[in-house]
Design a protein around this motif. Structure first.
Motif, PDB file in Angstrom:
ATOM      1  N   UNK A  36       1.043-101.965 103.985  1.00 44.51           N
ATOM      2  CA  UNK A  36      -0.034-101.537 102.809  1.00 44.51           C
ATOM      3  C   UNK A  36      -0.329 -99.988 103.088  1.00 44.51           C
ATOM      4  N   UNK A  37      -0.180 -99.611 104.184  1.00 38.64           N
ATOM      5  CA  UNK A  37      -0.454 -98.157 104.338  1.00 38.64           C
ATOM      6  C   UNK A  37       0.866 -97.535 103.840  1.00 38.64           C
ATOM      7  N   UNK A  38       1.915 -97.925 103.837  1.00 36.50           N
ATOM      8  CA  UNK A  38       3.088 -97.168 103.222  1.00 36.50           C
ATOM      9  C   UNK A  38       3.193 -97.265 101.911  1.00 36.50           C
ATOM     10  N   UNK A  39       2.621 -98.383 101.208  1.00 34.79           N
ATOM     11  CA  UNK A  39       2.340 -98.361  99.791  1.00 34.79           C
ATOM     12  C   UNK A  39       1.286 -97.522  99.234  1.00 34.79           C
ATOM     13  N   UNK A  40       0.301 -97.475 100.124  1.00 29.74           N
ATOM     14  CA  UNK A  40      -0.741 -96.453  99.779  1.00 29.74           C
ATOM     15  C   UNK A  40      -0.334 -94.969  99.802  1.00 29.74           C
ATOM     16  N   UNK A  41       0.517 -94.840 100.731  1.00 27.96           N
ATOM     17  CA  UNK A  41       1.030 -93.301 100.971  1.00 27.96           C
ATOM     18  C   UNK A  41       1.997 -93.017  99.711  1.00 27.96           C
ATOM     19  N   UNK A  42       2.721 -93.735  99.449  1.00 23.45           N
ATOM     20  CA  UNK A  42       3.639 -93.559  98.332  1.00 23.45           C
ATOM     21  C   UNK A  42       2.891 -93.402  97.069  1.00 23.45           C
ATOM     22  N   UNK A  43       1.741 -94.340  96.713  1.00 22.08           N
ATOM     23  CA  UNK A  43       1.034 -94.301  95.714  1.00 22.08           C
ATOM     24  C   UNK A  43       0.022 -92.860  95.536  1.00 22.08           C
ATOM     25  N   UNK A  44      -0.285 -92.432  96.758  1.00 19.67           N
ATOM     26  CA  UNK A  44      -1.063 -91.154  96.937  1.00 19.67           C
ATOM     27  C   UNK A  44      -0.374 -89.864  96.479  1.00 19.67           C
ATOM     28  N   UNK A  45       1.131 -90.241  96.997  1.00 14.94           N
ATOM     29  CA  UNK A  45       2.168 -89.016  96.733  1.00 14.94           C
ATOM     30  C   UNK A  45       2.165 -88.968  95.042  1.00 14.94           C
ATOM     31  N   UNK A  46       2.298 -90.187  94.446  1.00 15.01           N
ATOM     32  CA  UNK A  46       2.618 -90.450  92.844  1.00 15.01           C
ATOM     33  C   UNK A  46       1.478 -89.598  92.471  1.00 15.01           C
ATOM     34  N   UNK A  47       0.521 -90.146  92.609  1.00 13.37           N
ATOM     35  CA  UNK A  47      -1.045 -89.690  91.839  1.00 13.37           C
ATOM     36  C   UNK A  47      -0.992 -88.086  92.105  1.00 13.37           C
ATOM     37  N   UNK A  48      -0.681 -87.589  93.219  1.00 12.60           N
ATOM     38  CA  UNK A  48      -0.754 -86.145  93.522  1.00 12.60           C
ATOM     39  C   UNK A  48       0.318 -85.446  92.678  1.00 12.60           C
ATOM     40  N   UNK A  49       1.459 -85.807  92.594  1.00 15.98           N
ATOM     41  CA  UNK A  49       2.518 -85.183  91.420  1.00 15.98           C
ATOM     42  C   UNK A  49       1.834 -85.522  89.951  1.00 15.98           C
ATOM     43  N   UNK A  50       1.549 -86.542  89.791  1.00 13.10           N
ATOM     44  CA  UNK A  50       0.863 -86.713  88.311  1.00 13.10           C
ATOM     45  C   UNK A  50      -0.255 -85.515  88.332  1.00 13.10           C
ATOM     46  N   UNK A  51      -1.240 -85.384  89.158  1.00 13.14           N
ATOM     47  CA  UNK A  51      -2.150 -84.370  89.029  1.00 13.14           C
ATOM     48  C   UNK A  51      -1.368 -83.007  88.880  1.00 13.14           C
TER      49      UNK A  51
END
Length: 102
Positions: A36-51
């Motif tokens: 779960x934490x790994x998926x959240x980490x990758x999601x946070x990275x993706x949203x950060x790149x989107x921003x």
């Protein structure tokens, strides 16, 4: 709005690196929510790149060419560092916990 996108990108980028670090430090405690934490980490990275992409779009839409020219080297290099760092940290986490499940 561009300022908020940059702050959001920075915060999410830090979260993307902190979550795998938590996974690595919890290895001895037999953490069960590492996926779960790994998926959240990758999601946070993706949203950060989107921003970052959205921030770039807003500057182009506003025709702020001088700001684009001044910040383009940072906009090109920092997201690459974020992505590579996130992949490496999550790869280390996957390697550590994969050997535990076998």
């Amino acid at each position: 709005m561009i300022g908020w996108l940059n702050i959001g990108s920075l915060v999410l980028g830090l979260i993307a690196w902190i979550l795998p670090a938590i996974n690595i430090t919890r290895y001895e405690k037999r953490s069960r929510n590492w996926i779960t934490l790994s998926i959240l980490s990758l999601s946070a990275c993706s949203i950060s790149l989107f921003f970052q992409i959205w921030s770039l779009y807003e500057r182009v839409k506003a025709e702020d060419w001088s700001a684009l020219m001044d910040t383009m080297s940072v906009i090109a290099s920092v997201p690459a560092i974020l992505l590579i760092g996130t992949i490496i940290l999550n790869g280390i986490t996957l390697y550590m916990y994969r050997s535990r499940t076998e």
